[in-house]
Write an enzyme that holds these catalytic residues in place. Structure first.
Site, PDB file in Angstrom:
ATOM      1  N   LYS A 170      42.761  33.933  42.554  1.00  0.00           N
ATOM      2  CA  LYS A 170      41.441  34.545  42.343  1.00  0.00           C
ATOM      3  C   LYS A 170      41.619  35.839  41.566  1.00  0.00           C
ATOM      4  O   LYS A 170      42.359  36.730  42.000  1.00  0.00           O
ATOM      5  CB  LYS A 170      40.737  34.796  43.670  1.00  0.00           C
ATOM      6  CG  LYS A 170      39.316  35.348  43.511  1.00  0.00           C
ATOM      7  CD  LYS A 170      38.606  35.398  44.859  1.00  0.00           C
ATOM      8  CE  LYS A 170      37.223  36.019  44.747  1.00  0.00           C
ATOM      9  NZ  LYS A 170      36.328  35.271  43.822  1.00  0.00           N
TER      10      LYS A 170
ATOM     11  N   GLY B 204      32.741  38.341  45.388  1.00  0.00           N
ATOM     12  CA  GLY B 204      31.291  38.437  45.295  1.00  0.00           C
ATOM     13  C   GLY B 204      30.626  38.350  46.657  1.00  0.00           C
ATOM     14  O   GLY B 204      29.605  39.003  46.909  1.00  0.00           O
ATOM     15  N   THR B 205      31.211  37.562  47.554  1.00  0.00           N
ATOM     16  CA  THR B 205      30.653  37.444  48.907  1.00  0.00           C
ATOM     17  C   THR B 205      30.749  38.771  49.647  1.00  0.00           C
ATOM     18  O   THR B 205      29.808  39.181  50.328  1.00  0.00           O
ATOM     19  CB  THR B 205      31.393  36.350  49.694  1.00  0.00           C
ATOM     20  OG1 THR B 205      31.306  35.122  48.976  1.00  0.00           O
ATOM     21  CG2 THR B 205      30.796  36.180  51.079  1.00  0.00           C
TER      22      THR B 205
ATOM     23  N   GLY C  72      32.597  26.339  32.643  1.00  0.00           N
ATOM     24  CA  GLY C  72      33.674  26.452  33.628  1.00  0.00           C
ATOM     25  C   GLY C  72      33.781  25.189  34.459  1.00  0.00           C
ATOM     26  O   GLY C  72      34.266  25.220  35.593  1.00  0.00           O
TER      27      GLY C  72
ATOM     28  N   GLY D  54      27.334  30.770  39.722  1.00  0.00           N
ATOM     29  CA  GLY D  54      28.259  30.736  40.844  1.00  0.00           C
ATOM     30  C   GLY D  54      29.478  31.596  40.611  1.00  0.00           C
ATOM     31  O   GLY D  54      30.320  31.732  41.491  1.00  0.00           O
ATOM     32  N   THR D  55      29.571  32.182  39.417  1.00  0.00           N
ATOM     33  CA  THR D  55      30.706  33.050  39.088  1.00  0.00           C
ATOM     34  C   THR D  55      30.635  34.344  39.884  1.00  0.00           C
ATOM     35  O   THR D  55      29.576  34.946  40.026  1.00  0.00           O
ATOM     36  CB  THR D  55      30.705  33.384  37.586  1.00  0.00           C
ATOM     37  OG1 THR D  55      30.731  32.167  36.848  1.00  0.00           O
ATOM     38  CG2 THR D  55      31.903  34.231  37.214  1.00  0.00           C
ATOM     39  N   SER D  56      31.774  34.777  40.395  1.00  0.00           N
ATOM     40  CA  SER D  56      31.844  36.023  41.150  1.00  0.00           C
ATOM     41  C   SER D  56      31.784  37.214  40.198  1.00  0.00           C
ATOM     42  O   SER D  56      31.857  37.062  38.981  1.00  0.00           O
ATOM     43  CB  SER D  56      33.143  36.067  41.956  1.00  0.00           C
ATOM     44  OG  SER D  56      33.120  37.082  42.915  1.00  0.00           O
TER      45      SER D  56
ATOM     46  N   HIS E 270      41.575  35.697  49.773  1.00  0.00           N
ATOM     47  CA  HIS E 270      41.459  34.509  48.937  1.00  0.00           C
ATOM     48  C   HIS E 270      42.842  34.160  48.409  1.00  0.00           C
ATOM     49  O   HIS E 270      43.768  34.971  48.469  1.00  0.00           O
ATOM     50  CB  HIS E 270      40.505  34.750  47.763  1.00  0.00           C
ATOM     51  CG  HIS E 270      39.062  34.752  48.150  1.00  0.00           C
ATOM     52  ND1 HIS E 270      38.465  35.823  48.770  1.00  0.00           N
ATOM     53  CD2 HIS E 270      38.091  33.808  48.009  1.00  0.00           C
ATOM     54  CE1 HIS E 270      37.185  35.545  48.994  1.00  0.00           C
ATOM     55  NE2 HIS E 270      36.945  34.332  48.545  1.00  0.00           N
TER      56      HIS E 270
ATOM     57  N   GLY F  57      37.190  24.220  36.145  1.00  0.00           N
ATOM     58  CA  GLY F  57      37.800  25.082  37.151  1.00  0.00           C
ATOM     59  C   GLY F  57      37.571  24.538  38.558  1.00  0.00           C
ATOM     60  O   GLY F  57      36.904  23.521  38.756  1.00  0.00           O
TER      61      GLY F  57
END
Length: 270
Positions: free
Chosen positions: A135, A141-142, A9, A75-77, A131, A12
């Site tokens: 997205k 995810g946060t 990714g 780091g992917t949600s 967001h 991105g």
């Protein structure tokens, strides 16, 4: 010794930021840049895999790296405790390390920790996150990580009060906390945690204005930690001391992919 990093990714938004950080660090080099549809055999030869792909392919990236004995920074949600539980036995059996970072922003991590620290003192807690319209997953995810930390902090007092949650307009519940997701142009990332009690309320808000600037310090911390990690580690707060004690979110039992709701459905950014 230089660490060879494969980024999945890497073209991105988040992937480009991570790539810029890696290229600026002498201790790392970009060994390969993969797209979400790339052959994962291209991970061969890397010392570390950084996953900034999409929720739909992220779990395949993690599994492919584990099978090759390579540590992963995710780091992917889209990774809730339930989904992480699907790969935890694979990680433990392989002796590798997988670090899941719902958000690389230090301010966001501090905001979630403050919300968890305050959680036992307020019976009603809800999260609103916004967001940009591009997205593809919700809740973020946060927000999921914040809700899980809140639930862990309230283990002794019970779940939050959330009336009328059978109504769709009341948001998606994660660990008993209602989360409301906005997807709109003109915003990068914003999260509000609203804690309410008798006669008062407390709002903890965080805004990401410039992702490249906001994420870079956290990315550097996470890269160094992921390179030598063993087992599953969740959250940037695992590597920094922000002076706020929170109870870690409890691992959940694995569930079948078809039984996971919301943004973690299917094959499984901040």
């Amino acid at each position: 010794m230089t660490t060879r990093v494969a980024i999945v990714g890497g073209t991105g938004k988040l992937g480009r930021v991570i790539r810029e950080v890696i290229e600026a660090e002498e201790a790392y080099e970009v060994a390969a840049v993969l797209g979400s549809r790339s052959d994962l055999a291209e991970l061969e030869g890397a010392d570390l895999v950084v996953d900034a792909s999409t929720p739909a392919v992220s779990i395949d990236v993690v599994r492919a790296a584990i099978e090759r004995g390579i540590n992963v920074l995710v780091g992917t949600s889209g990774w809730s405790n339930e989904r992480i539980a699907l790969v935890r036995p694979l990680v433990d059996a392989s002796g590798t390390g997988v670090v899941f970072i719902p958000n690389f922003s230090l301010g966001s991590v501090i905001g979630s920790a403050l919300a968890a620290a305050a959680a036992p003192f307020f019976p009603s807690i809800e999260i609103i996150e916004a967001h940009r319209e591009t997205k593809i997953d919700s809740p973020s995810g946060t927000a999921v990580r914040t809700a899980e930390l809140i639930a862990a902090a309230r283990a002794d007092v019970g779940p939050v009060e959330s009336p009328h949650v059978d109504q769709r307009a009341r948001g998606q519940r994660v660990a008993s906390v209602p989360i409301h997701s906005l997807r709109r142009p003109g915003v990068v990332a914003r999260q509000e945690t609203i804690l309410s009690g008798a006669g008062e309320s407390l709002t903890i808000a965080h805004d990401t204005i410039d992702p490249a600037t906001a994420y870079a310090p956290g990315i550097r911390i996470a890269l160094a930690a992921a390179r030598d990690a063993r087992g599953v580690v969740i959250g940037l707060d695992s590597f920094i001391d922000i002076g706020v004690r929170t109870r870690p979110a409890e691992p959940e039992a694995p569930v079948a992919d078809g039984d996971v709701s919301g943004q973690v459905a299917g094959a499984t950014s901040a």
